[in-house]
Design a protein around this motif. Structure first.
Motif, mmCIF file in Angstrom:
data_model
loop_
_atom_site.group_PDB
_atom_site.id
_atom_site.type_symbol
_atom_site.label_atom_id
_atom_site.label_comp_id
_atom_site.label_asym_id
_atom_site.label_seq_id
_atom_site.Cartn_x
_atom_site.Cartn_y
_atom_site.Cartn_z
ATOM 1 N N SER A 1 4.658 6.530 7.630
ATOM 2 C CA SER A 1 3.451 6.632 8.232
ATOM 3 C C SER A 1 3.323 5.391 9.182
ATOM 4 C CB SER A 1 3.402 5.082 6.485
ATOM 5 O OG SER A 1 2.157 4.341 7.379
ATOM 6 N N ASN B 1 3.429 1.320 7.412
ATOM 7 C CA ASN B 1 5.010 1.130 6.562
ATOM 8 C C ASN B 1 6.211 0.468 7.071
ATOM 9 O OD1 ASN B 1 3.366 1.164 4.533
ATOM 10 N ND2 ASN B 1 3.383 2.816 4.551
ATOM 11 N N LYS C 1 6.326 -2.615 9.258
ATOM 12 C CA LYS C 1 6.118 -4.113 8.478
ATOM 13 C C LYS C 1 8.016 -3.739 8.129
ATOM 14 C CE LYS C 1 3.990 -4.016 4.914
ATOM 15 N NZ LYS C 1 2.913 -3.740 3.981
ATOM 16 N N LEU D 1 12.474 -3.044 2.186
ATOM 17 C CA LEU D 1 10.862 -2.396 1.849
ATOM 18 C C LEU D 1 10.808 -0.976 1.983
ATOM 19 C CD1 LEU D 1 8.959 -4.008 4.774
ATOM 20 C CD2 LEU D 1 8.603 -4.112 2.273
ATOM 21 N N THR E 1 8.576 1.118 -0.238
ATOM 22 C CA THR E 1 6.748 1.387 0.467
ATOM 23 C C THR E 1 6.979 2.256 1.544
ATOM 24 O OG1 THR E 1 7.093 -1.054 -0.196
ATOM 25 C CG2 THR E 1 5.253 0.140 2.006
ATOM 26 N N ILE E 2 8.081 2.301 2.598
ATOM 27 C CA ILE E 2 8.578 3.178 3.089
ATOM 28 C C ILE E 2 8.334 4.764 3.519
ATOM 29 C CG2 ILE E 2 9.094 3.973 5.388
ATOM 30 C CD1 ILE E 2 10.661 0.972 5.476
#
Length: 404
Positions: free
Chosen positions: A295, A298, A301, A331, A334-335
């Motif tokens: 994504s 993501n 971010k 992160l 999440t990634i």
């Protein structure tokens, strides 16, 4: 053992995994393993659409996800290699002291293949012939091979076996299903054995999320690795775009096989440890594995946080690279769509960075807390007002520039 089954459709998920089957010596000591591709954890056969992709995926899991030290210790690992794999120089950077390359039985001894075998041998690899049946064509492979495998479910050419045994070639009997067959093969001169009589292939359960950036970014990275003037700063920038590749590089650089005692915490140092030759192979294997895209939202971010940490590092007398890695890996679950617990167990980043990410301890942990506060528009007093805007701009530029 050739991949067992071919399907007419291309696999389109990242659920693939591997199995390994033991190879034992005449004293039933477990001395090697064969690496087998599985389209998913429930499959008992390979289900291969593309031999090169299957081998790339299997090698990525074995070497760069699980790690050879965990998968097979110091034992040798046999991998299947088609003609297309053999003749690709980008794929000769795997650890030659432990990998045995199997030439599949349907490989033709073209000049390109023979030249490739000369080169592969010069790099220190052992070669095996898979499911060998001697004919006027494949006889040309014998001078290169250390090991010849015979499928004993077929009629065994006993004269050829005796001839090869006298010439000092190691003989491996595969599909050995009973103790009686084991004894018969041993009497013929076989010294390595593989089959259900000892153990069936064991599927390896993996939880790694295989999400990569675009093929364009990977090709750009491969081009940079082959540049006449290789710049590690450029390579680091391109690697930072690809979370799967970044994770694989940290795992590999900090593996037992690389002699790591203390975790290497800087990407530049990881690149030095792995070296250009294996980096080329690593990137090529990830390209051939053809994983699903990460994504971009993501990733942006994560990179925004990483750049913000890096921008504040100098002001707080912290290392810029370690701050960037801490920000990005904070992160990474999440990634990649994985649990924080899995990332903590799988990737060694060093106690300083790990404590910062997991417990927010120390000056680096405080930096992460402060950047998270700035993300929520509660910037600490020492934060320049435009840090997050600049970091976001850098992140978007990195993801979208020449990487679509």
């Amino acid at each position: 053992m050739k991949n067992e089954c071919h399907l007419p459709q291309k696999a389109n998920t990242n659920e693939y995994t591997i199995a390994i089957q033991p190879i034992v010596d005449a004293q039933l000591r477990h001395v090697a393993d064969e690496l087998l591709y599985r389209a998913n954890e429930t499959n008992q056969t390979a289900n291969v659409f593309d031999n090169v992709q299957a081998t790339a995926r299997a090698c990525a899991i074995a070497v760069y996800e699980i790690g050879l030290d965990k998968l097979c210790g110091t034992r040798q690992l046999f991998i299947n290699a088609s003609a297309d794999w053999l003749t690709n120089p980008d794929l000769t950077g795997l650890p030659s002291q432990q990998i045995v390359i199997e030439v599949l039985e349907d490989t033709s001894p073209t000049k390109e293949v023979i030249d490739a075998l000369h080169y592969i041998k010069s790099q220190g690899y052992k070669l095996a012939l898979d499911d060998f049946i001697l004919d006027e064509h494949n006889h040309a492979f014998l001078p290169f091979c250390d090991i010849v495998k015979f499928d004993i479910s077929n009629d065994l050419p006993k004269k050829l076996i005796k001839k090869l045994h006298k010439e000092g070639i190691t003989l491996l009997a595969e599909r050995v299903e009973t103790q009686e067959e084991f004894k018969q093969c041993k009497a013929l001169g076989f010294t390595l054995f593989q089959g259900y009589f000892y153990e069936r292939p064991k599927t390896q359960l993996t939880q790694t999320a295989r999400l990569s950036t675009s093929r364009a970014n990977q090709m750009q990275l491969l081009s940079a690795l082959y540049s006449d003037n290789v710049r590690l700063s450029e390579i680091s920038t391109l690697v930072a775009r690809d979370p799967y590749l970044l994770s694989a590089i940290f795992k590999r650089a900090n593996s037992a096989e690389k002699g790591s005692r203390r975790p290497t915490t800087k990407l530049i140092d990881c690149l030095h440890i792995i070296g250009l030759r294996e980096l080329r192979t690593l990137v090529t294997i990830v390209m051939l594995a053809d994983n699903s895209p990460v994504s971009k939202l993501n990733l942006i971010k994560g990179l925004t946080r990483a750049f913000a940490c890096k921008m504040m590092a100098d002001q707080r007398r912290l290392d810029e690279q370690e701050s960037f890695i801490a920000g990005l890996f904070s992160l990474m679950p999440t990634i990649l769509g994985i649990s924080a617990e899995l990332m903590k167990n799988e990737i060694r980043l060093g106690r300083f960075i790990e404590d910062a990410i997991n417990q927010r301890i120390g000056s680096l942990g405080k930096l992460l807390n402060d950047v998270e506060a700035a993300e929520s528009q509660f910037s600490p007093l020492d934060f320049p007002s435009d840090v997050m805007l600049q970091a976001a701009s850098k992140a978007r530029s990195l993801v979208y520039t020449d990487a679509s």
